[in-house]
Scaffold this motif. Structure first.
Motif, PDB file in Angstrom:
ATOM      1  N   ASP A   9     -32.409  33.311 -27.223  1.00  0.00           N
ATOM      2  CA  ASP A   9     -33.213  32.341 -27.972  1.00  0.00           C
ATOM      3  C   ASP A   9     -34.185  33.021 -28.930  1.00  0.00           C
ATOM      4  O   ASP A   9     -34.785  32.363 -29.783  1.00  0.00           O
ATOM      5  N   GLN A  10     -34.370  34.328 -28.766  1.00  0.00           N
ATOM      6  CA  GLN A  10     -35.285  35.080 -29.638  1.00  0.00           C
ATOM      7  C   GLN A  10     -34.545  35.813 -30.764  1.00  0.00           C
ATOM      8  O   GLN A  10     -35.156  36.543 -31.534  1.00  0.00           O
ATOM      9  N   ILE A  11     -33.228  35.633 -30.849  1.00  0.00           N
ATOM     10  CA  ILE A  11     -32.458  36.335 -31.874  1.00  0.00           C
ATOM     11  C   ILE A  11     -32.841  35.810 -33.255  1.00  0.00           C
ATOM     12  O   ILE A  11     -32.734  34.607 -33.520  1.00  0.00           O
ATOM     13  N   PRO A  12     -33.297  36.686 -34.166  1.00  0.00           N
ATOM     14  CA  PRO A  12     -33.608  36.229 -35.529  1.00  0.00           C
ATOM     15  C   PRO A  12     -32.337  35.836 -36.263  1.00  0.00           C
ATOM     16  O   PRO A  12     -31.252  36.331 -35.978  1.00  0.00           O
ATOM     17  N   PRO A  69     -29.701  44.401 -36.979  1.00  0.00           N
ATOM     18  CA  PRO A  69     -28.263  44.529 -37.268  1.00  0.00           C
ATOM     19  C   PRO A  69     -27.787  45.971 -37.338  1.00  0.00           C
ATOM     20  O   PRO A  69     -26.718  46.306 -36.820  1.00  0.00           O
ATOM     21  N   GLU A  70     -28.577  46.854 -37.976  1.00  0.00           N
ATOM     22  CA  GLU A  70     -28.158  48.250 -38.110  1.00  0.00           C
ATOM     23  C   GLU A  70     -28.036  48.918 -36.746  1.00  0.00           C
ATOM     24  O   GLU A  70     -27.169  49.763 -36.516  1.00  0.00           O
ATOM     25  N   LEU A  71     -28.927  48.548 -35.831  1.00  0.00           N
ATOM     26  CA  LEU A  71     -28.921  49.146 -34.499  1.00  0.00           C
ATOM     27  C   LEU A  71     -27.718  48.650 -33.690  1.00  0.00           C
ATOM     28  O   LEU A  71     -27.028  49.429 -33.029  1.00  0.00           O
ATOM     29  N   LEU A  72     -27.447  47.347 -33.749  1.00  0.00           N
ATOM     30  CA  LEU A  72     -26.339  46.766 -32.993  1.00  0.00           C
ATOM     31  C   LEU A  72     -25.002  47.379 -33.394  1.00  0.00           C
ATOM     32  O   LEU A  72     -24.115  47.556 -32.570  1.00  0.00           O
ATOM     33  N   GLU A  73     -24.861  47.710 -34.661  1.00  0.00           N
ATOM     34  CA  GLU A  73     -23.609  48.300 -35.133  1.00  0.00           C
ATOM     35  C   GLU A  73     -23.336  49.652 -34.490  1.00  0.00           C
ATOM     36  O   GLU A  73     -22.195  50.083 -34.378  1.00  0.00           O
ATOM     37  N   ASN A  74     -24.409  50.344 -34.066  1.00  0.00           N
ATOM     38  CA  ASN A  74     -24.263  51.687 -33.514  1.00  0.00           C
ATOM     39  C   ASN A  74     -24.312  51.736 -31.992  1.00  0.00           C
ATOM     40  O   ASN A  74     -24.107  52.790 -31.400  1.00  0.00           O
ATOM     41  N   LEU A  75     -24.617  50.606 -31.346  1.00  0.00           N
ATOM     42  CA  LEU A  75     -24.696  50.582 -29.892  1.00  0.00           C
ATOM     43  C   LEU A  75     -23.304  50.580 -29.271  1.00  0.00           C
ATOM     44  O   LEU A  75     -22.394  49.906 -29.745  1.00  0.00           O
ATOM     45  N   LEU A 134     -37.941  50.338 -26.949  1.00  0.00           N
ATOM     46  CA  LEU A 134     -37.050  50.007 -28.053  1.00  0.00           C
ATOM     47  C   LEU A 134     -36.380  48.645 -27.879  1.00  0.00           C
ATOM     48  O   LEU A 134     -35.636  48.219 -28.742  1.00  0.00           O
ATOM     49  N   LYS A 135     -36.655  47.962 -26.770  1.00  0.00           N
ATOM     50  CA  LYS A 135     -35.951  46.718 -26.483  1.00  0.00           C
ATOM     51  C   LYS A 135     -36.163  45.690 -27.591  1.00  0.00           C
ATOM     52  O   LYS A 135     -35.279  44.906 -27.908  1.00  0.00           O
ATOM     53  N   GLN A 136     -37.368  45.708 -28.214  1.00  0.00           N
ATOM     54  CA  GLN A 136     -37.637  44.736 -29.261  1.00  0.00           C
ATOM     55  C   GLN A 136     -36.812  44.971 -30.511  1.00  0.00           C
ATOM     56  O   GLN A 136     -36.762  44.135 -31.398  1.00  0.00           O
ATOM     57  N   LEU A 137     -36.144  46.118 -30.569  1.00  0.00           N
ATOM     58  CA  LEU A 137     -35.354  46.454 -31.762  1.00  0.00           C
ATOM     59  C   LEU A 137     -33.856  46.203 -31.595  1.00  0.00           C
ATOM     60  O   LEU A 137     -33.092  46.424 -32.525  1.00  0.00           O
ATOM     61  N   ILE A 138     -33.427  45.733 -30.409  1.00  0.00           N
ATOM     62  CA  ILE A 138     -31.981  45.619 -30.185  1.00  0.00           C
ATOM     63  C   ILE A 138     -31.333  44.550 -31.043  1.00  0.00           C
ATOM     64  O   ILE A 138     -30.108  44.529 -31.164  1.00  0.00           O
ATOM     65  N   PHE A 139     -32.132  43.681 -31.639  1.00  0.00           N
ATOM     66  CA  PHE A 139     -31.554  42.652 -32.487  1.00  0.00           C
ATOM     67  C   PHE A 139     -31.489  43.068 -33.950  1.00  0.00           C
ATOM     68  O   PHE A 139     -31.126  42.262 -34.806  1.00  0.00           O
ATOM     69  N   ARG A 169     -31.162  36.554 -39.123  1.00  0.00           N
ATOM     70  CA  ARG A 169     -30.449  37.627 -39.828  1.00  0.00           C
ATOM     71  C   ARG A 169     -29.549  38.441 -38.893  1.00  0.00           C
ATOM     72  O   ARG A 169     -28.665  39.167 -39.343  1.00  0.00           O
ATOM     73  N   SER A 170     -29.789  38.316 -37.566  1.00  0.00           N
ATOM     74  CA  SER A 170     -29.065  39.156 -36.607  1.00  0.00           C
ATOM     75  C   SER A 170     -28.032  38.396 -35.793  1.00  0.00           C
ATOM     76  O   SER A 170     -27.294  39.007 -35.014  1.00  0.00           O
ATOM     77  N   LYS A 171     -27.963  37.082 -35.948  1.00  0.00           N
ATOM     78  CA  LYS A 171     -27.095  36.284 -35.074  1.00  0.00           C
ATOM     79  C   LYS A 171     -25.636  36.707 -35.163  1.00  0.00           C
ATOM     80  O   LYS A 171     -24.953  36.828 -34.142  1.00  0.00           O
ATOM     81  N   GLU A 172     -25.146  36.953 -36.352  1.00  0.00           N
ATOM     82  CA  GLU A 172     -23.748  37.331 -36.497  1.00  0.00           C
ATOM     83  C   GLU A 172     -23.492  38.714 -35.894  1.00  0.00           C
ATOM     84  O   GLU A 172     -22.464  38.956 -35.258  1.00  0.00           O
ATOM     85  N   SER A 173     -24.443  39.654 -36.086  1.00  0.00           N
ATOM     86  CA  SER A 173     -24.302  41.004 -35.523  1.00  0.00           C
ATOM     87  C   SER A 173     -24.285  40.954 -33.997  1.00  0.00           C
ATOM     88  O   SER A 173     -23.538  41.691 -33.354  1.00  0.00           O
ATOM     89  N   VAL A 174     -25.111  40.070 -33.425  1.00  0.00           N
ATOM     90  CA  VAL A 174     -25.138  39.921 -31.966  1.00  0.00           C
ATOM     91  C   VAL A 174     -23.795  39.388 -31.464  1.00  0.00           C
ATOM     92  O   VAL A 174     -23.254  39.880 -30.471  1.00  0.00           O
TER      93      VAL A 174
END
Length: 393
Positions: A126-129, A105-111, A98-103, A131-136
């Protein structure tokens, strides 16, 4: 007895149900059933409903859908305590692809915020898309805030106690009034009629030690090689706390085979963290040489080398440089890398050589750092501190 059997059944997994049934145990019910399903999703990859049975990591479109993972994370957070959640999350990432899915946004909100997971994210930043930068950043900030709450007050108290309150001055100043000493030494002058203390003598802190020429200069030289993830996170937050204090000057340097001065990013620990480039090689000697230029008054300099001591540069030159720095009067401390779960990770041979220079060289837990700081700034024996620390382990 039945509750105990149910717990053992959860530990041993769904495949053990037949054996427990023969011993009179029933299948998990209610909340225990939900726990069983949540655990089976990652620990029993052949069971129906597990991530593994649906081809996790087998290719695009074949892994578990984001809604399912998000629901699973929500269930885990509601069913288990915080420390267990972090362990289960980590196992899900490594065991189920599941590591490829940690970026997402929906997943990060629940981690659940976790230092180890944050280390992984920073390693892959450097691989953060887009759409996910703010969530990260929001996820990283949660961890920063947790650690900040744990350490900030103690660090500020330690530095203030060491730097601002060592001496008294005859020069009156309302801003520098030592309330504690003034009250304690004038208790005998308590006025019964006024119901208050009427001091005969006031005590003021000596503020001259906080002028530019007399300030302590704290330098944090931080290894950013691949093994340093957890240490980098703690070091960044501690650096920002120190940099925000006007009574000391703080320099923050990151290194692998290159050197990056991150002092200007110290206003925001999240920005500072994203300034690190985890995963390079190591040239410690080169970095220590760079830091030497910022030491103007050696007897007022505190140099923290935060590293795993896996030196890829000149080891002999590094040891000479550290020895010369200490000989000049600099307070030198080598804090060894903390790996997963706070366990130290370092080159034992180099650590022994650094320690032979009478330089404290040990894996200090973040919670112990305020005490270490206070002793260092007060000029107390740090080798004794290390001995006391080792006894408590």
């Amino acid at each position: 007895m039945e509750k105990s059997m149910t717990r053992w059944r959860l530990i041993l997994g769904q495949e053990s149900q037949d054996r427990f049934s023969r011993m009179g145990g029933s299948e998990p019910q209610g909340e225990f059933d939900l726990m069983d399903q949540a655990l089976a999703a990652i620990y029993n990859l052949n069971s129906p409903g597990s991530f593994g049975s649906q081809g996790a990591g087998a290719g695009a479109g074949r892994g578990p859908s984001n809604p399912q993972i998000t629901k699973w994370l929500g269930d885990v957070r509601s069913l288990f305590d915080k420390d267990l959640v972090k362990i289960i999350q980590g196992d899900a990432m490594t065991r189920c692809g599941l590591k490829q899915l940690i970026f997402e946004p929906e997943l990060l909100e629940n981690l659940e915020p976790d230092v180890n997971l944050a280390s992984t994210i920073l390693l892959l930043k450097d691989q953060i898309p887009k759409r996910s930068k703010e969530s990260v950043r929001v996820f990283i900030r949660k961890i920063v805030e947790e650690i900040n709450k744990l350490l900030e007050q103690d660090i500020r108290r330690a530095v203030t106690a060491a730097v601002n309150k060592r001496r008294h001055s005859p020069i009156p100043s309302a801003m520098a009034l030592d309330y504690k000493t003034t009250i304690s030494r004038n208790l005998k002058h308590y006025n019964q009629e006024l119901k208050t203390i009427v001091p005969e003598h006031f005590y003021f802190f000596d503020r001259t030690s906080t002028t530019a020429a007399n300030k302590w200069n704290v330098i944090l030289d931080i290894d950013q090689s691949g093994s340093m993830g957890e240490s980098v996170i703690y070091s960044s937050i501690i650096s920002c706390i120190l940099a925000s204090m006007s009574s000391i000057s703080t320099r923050i340097v990151a290194f692998d085979t290159n050197i990056v001065d991150l002092t200007e990013k110290s206003d925001d620990p999240v920005d500072l963290l994203f300034g690190f480039q985890l995963g390079g090689g190591t040239n410690i000697d080169q970095s220590v040489a760079y830091c030497e230029q910022f030491i103007e008054n050696p007897k007022k300099a505190l140099f923290f080398l935060i590293t795993d001591l896996e030196e890829g540069g000149n080891r002999a030159a590094l040891l000479r440089r550290l020895g010369d720095m200490k000989e000049a009067g600099v307070t030198v401390v080598c804090l060894l890398a903390l790996a997963e779960s706070g366990k130290p990770y370092y080159d034992a041979q180099m650590a022994q050589k650094v320690a032979s220079l009478k330089i404290p060289c040990f894996a200090c837990s973040p919670q112990m750092l305020p005490q270490l700081l206070e002793r260092a700034l007060k000029g107390q024996d740090l080798e004794q501190f290390v001995k006391e620390f080792e006894k408590k382990k």
